[in-house]
Design a protein around this motif. Structure first.
Motif: not given
Ligand code: HEM
Lengths: 400, 263
Positions: B202-203, B205, B208-209, B211-212, B214
């Motif tokens: 669901x994006x 934070x 998302x972080x 993923x960053x 990764x």
């Protein structure tokens, strides 16, 4: 774990470097795309996202309005749902697909540890494409809605901002249950009645237990003497209200909005009855007031149910009946973290109403992309295991 | 309970002292002692986590306190596995220091066992936290190795090229390990989110972080294997990667808000 020795770069098949395909499949291009996505992700967590967050940010920092306007024109206040981010994700997928296609031909020309690694990276890249494809399936064919029911009610559709989702069956809320954790034995979390006797410098806490006598004994009481005062809690109301018409005390709700206890205090040959309010410590109405030296404070524990996320709520569950042409075809109890799927629609326990424990809110999700995404997850782990475990192991075998 | 906690903190601290004494005196006894103490600290922590697990009736991985304990444990575990093949005395000191620091930091948080809100009652969540923190442990060690490399590589240093090459190999190993577990962590987290909320991504934070982070390590691995990047460039990427880990773990909790802000 990998070892640098067996990680020599296999030669890339002779692909004209200047061809569009070669460019798309190149690592350089992929890294640029990944960098752009990363920057977008940073923006999407640092800049307030969505109208609500932006509005609340502007409330706190009104001077930031011009900056926020610029950010919003640039699409940075809705990063993950903006067209350019979606385009980036598609370019990312295209780059992966091109690289994967180019690598495919290489597999046959490898052997041993190198082969494990090449196959592994191939599988990993394919798995990423699958995950992205699953996301596309969700966007194109997925549905999401909310159903709100009271016990006994039946729904045939779920609400959604755009259009209601018409279910190919109906669903009835047979029962809703809220389970609380047992209240801890420690007094920290429970209601207390604090008694104070100024002249004798006496302070004691009694637990709030109905109809239990507690004695107030000053330190200078001679041994064997009668206790000076007896305090008994007669009644507890979570939300005190005085009904002027009937002259009765009532509880407006089960929420502890205005908790109060009625106590009786006996001593000195008299008995007083009075209300003590948690929220209004100085407002104590005596009845039959004989002056007494004691002062009372009611320290109400915060009610577990209104404490939000830290609440010791164990579980909340809805028992659902799925009906097709008036026959119950399935009965299932769902709870948070244990949803149930019927004909492609998955039902999640969403929330409940602390003021109405016969009510339940459910989320309904139809996402045909989930199997694709989960397939991608399994492949990804398999691919990574080949690259990082099998490959190096084969490499070390070959050396000995 | 608290005794076991304090004991493991003290054990890591004494390990640090022994490792430093070894670096200064070169008396081998202290090297052996430091490594045994890290092992002991890890074992005590394992018992501590086991007892806490039994008392709480659930995996003890649900708030800042518990996750810091797990972080210290993962750092020690990754260090010990690495130590089987690679002896780096200064890494002994650095790993002991980091574990002790994580435990000391944990002691500043509320340690009482609390019942979990329903969304957190999930086996997937336990797998998720466990795998993420094993990954973080790998990345923490890799960052220490990267700093060690940069120190060894500075101008005028007398460190041999061979030593530096072996540091590069360790860097790649620990990052590969961390990447494998971070990936598993992200995927189990997605499965958990889907079973709790009906959305695997669901994006938020924290997501998302992660993923960053990764992406940064994926870039490291590609540059390393495809482009043969080594040396200072590789060391710097892994340090940036670990800063991103720290931001994912701390920064998001304290600076940004979202679904994960309870832990
Ligand atoms: C983040 C998303 C990723 C992108 C955009 C990406 C992209 C690429 C590209 C463009 C190449 C070069 C292909 C070529 O030159 O022919 C490559 C190679 C490679 N990738 Fe990825 N990749 C990603 C994720 C991964 C992951 C997660 C792994 C697993 C560790 C991985 C493992 C590899 C390996 C091992 C190679 C070398 C293949 C070989 O030697 O045959 N990639 N990747």
């Amino acid at each position: 774990m990998s070892d640098s020795r067996d990680m020599k770069v296999p030669s890339v098949p002779a692909e004209p470097r200047n061809s569009f395909f070669g460019f798309l499949a190149s690592l350089k291009f992929a890294l640029v795309v990944v960098l752009l996505i990363t920057l977008a992700c940073v923006a999407g967590t640092v800049v307030p996202q969505g109208s609500q967050q932006v509005a609340s940010y502007l409330m706190r920092h009104p001077e930031a309005r011009p900056v926020m306007n610029v950010l919003s024109v640039l699409g940075l206040t809705r990063v993950f749902y903006s067209w350019w981010f979606v385009v980036l994700l598609f370019v990312f997928a295209a780059s992966l697909a091109a690289c994967t296609a180019r690598r495919f031909a290489m597999i046959r020309r490898t052997s041993g540890a190198t082969r494990a690694r090449v196959i592994g990276s191939f599988i990993t890249h394919v798995s990423l494409i699958l995950v992205l494809a699953g996301g596309v399936v969700r966007v194109l064919w997925g549905q999401k809605g909310v159903i709100q029911l009271h016990e006994g009610e039946i729904a045939t559709q779920a609400e959604n901002v755009d259009a209601p989702i018409i279910l190919p069956f109906s669903v009835r809320l047979a029962k809703f249950e809220l389970e609380l954790h047992e209240t801890p034995a420690s007094s920290a979390g429970s209601d207390k009645l604090h008694v104070q006797w100024m002249e004798k410098d006496l302070h004691v806490d009694f637990p709030v237990e109905l109809n239990v006598e507690h004695f107030v004994i000053p330190a200078d009481t001679p041994a064997g003497a009668e206790p000076a005062y007896k305090v008994t809690v007669l009644r507890y109301v979570p939300d005190f209200a005085f009904d002027g018409a009937s002259g009765e005390v009532k509880s407006r709700s089960d929420e502890p909005n205005n908790p109060a206890v009625q106590i009786s205090v006996a001593g000195d040959g008299a008995t007083n009855t009075q209300w003590v309010f948690a929220r209004f410590p100085n407002f104590g109405g005596h009845s039959g007031a004989v002056p007494m030296p004691l002062k009372f404070n009611f320290e109400a524990a915060q009610n577990p149910m209104t404490r939000g996320q830290q609440a010791p709520i164990k579980a909340f569950k809805s028992t659902l009946e799925f009906l097709e042409s008036d026959n119950v075809v399935a009965t299932r109890t769902i709870a948070v973290n244990s949803p149930f799927s019927h004909r492609g629609y998955t039902f999640y326990q969403l929330s409940y109403d602390p003021n109405d424990l016969k009510f339940s809110a459910l989320q309904v999700v139809k996402d045909p992309g989930v199997p694709v995404v989960y397939g991608g997850f399994v492949l990804m782990m398999a691919g990574l295991a080949l690259v990082f475990c099998v490959g190096p192991w084969l490499g070390s075998q070959a050396q000995t | 309970m608290t005794l076991l906690f304090n004991l493991s903190l003290a054990t890591y601290f004494v390990a640090l002292v022994c490792a430093v004494v070894f670096l200064m005196s070169r008396a081998r006894f202290f090297d052996g002692a430091a490594n045994l103490l890290i092992l002991a600290g890890g074992v005590i922590q394992t018992v501590y986590l086991g007892v806490r697990w039994a008392q709480a009736g659930r995996a003890p991985f649900s708030n800042m306190f518990e996750s810091l304990v797990l972080f210290a444990w993962a750092i020690a575990a990754v260090y010990l596995v690495l130590r089987i093949r690679t002896r780096l005395p200064w890494l002994t000191a650095a790993a002991a220091a980091l574990s002790a620091l994580a435990m000391a930091h944990a002691s500043t948080f509320e340690s009482e066992i609390r019942p979990l809100m329903p969304a957190l009652q999930s086996n997937w969540l336990s797998f998720h936290v466990m795998t993420c923190f094993l990954g973080y442990g790998g990345f923490a060690i890799s960052a220490l190795v990267a700093v060690g490399f940069l120190v060894a590589d500075r101008k005028g240093s007398a460190v041999q090229a061979e030593t530096k090459t072996s540091l590069e190999a360790v860097l790649t190993q620990t990052i590969s390990f961390g990447f494998l577990f971070l990936t598993l962590g992200i995927l189990t987290g997605a499965v958990w989110a889907n079973s709790a909320w009906g959305t695997y991504w669901s994006w938020d934070p924290k997501e998302t972080w992660s993923l960053i982070t990764w992406f940064i390590y994926a870039a490291f691995l590609h540059c390393r294997f495809m482009r043969g990047w080594r040396g200072r460039r590789a060391a710097w990427i892994s340090i940036i990667g670990f800063l991103s880990v720290l931001f994912t773990y701390y920064g998001v909790n304290f600076l940004l808000s979202g679904l994960h802000s309870y832990a």
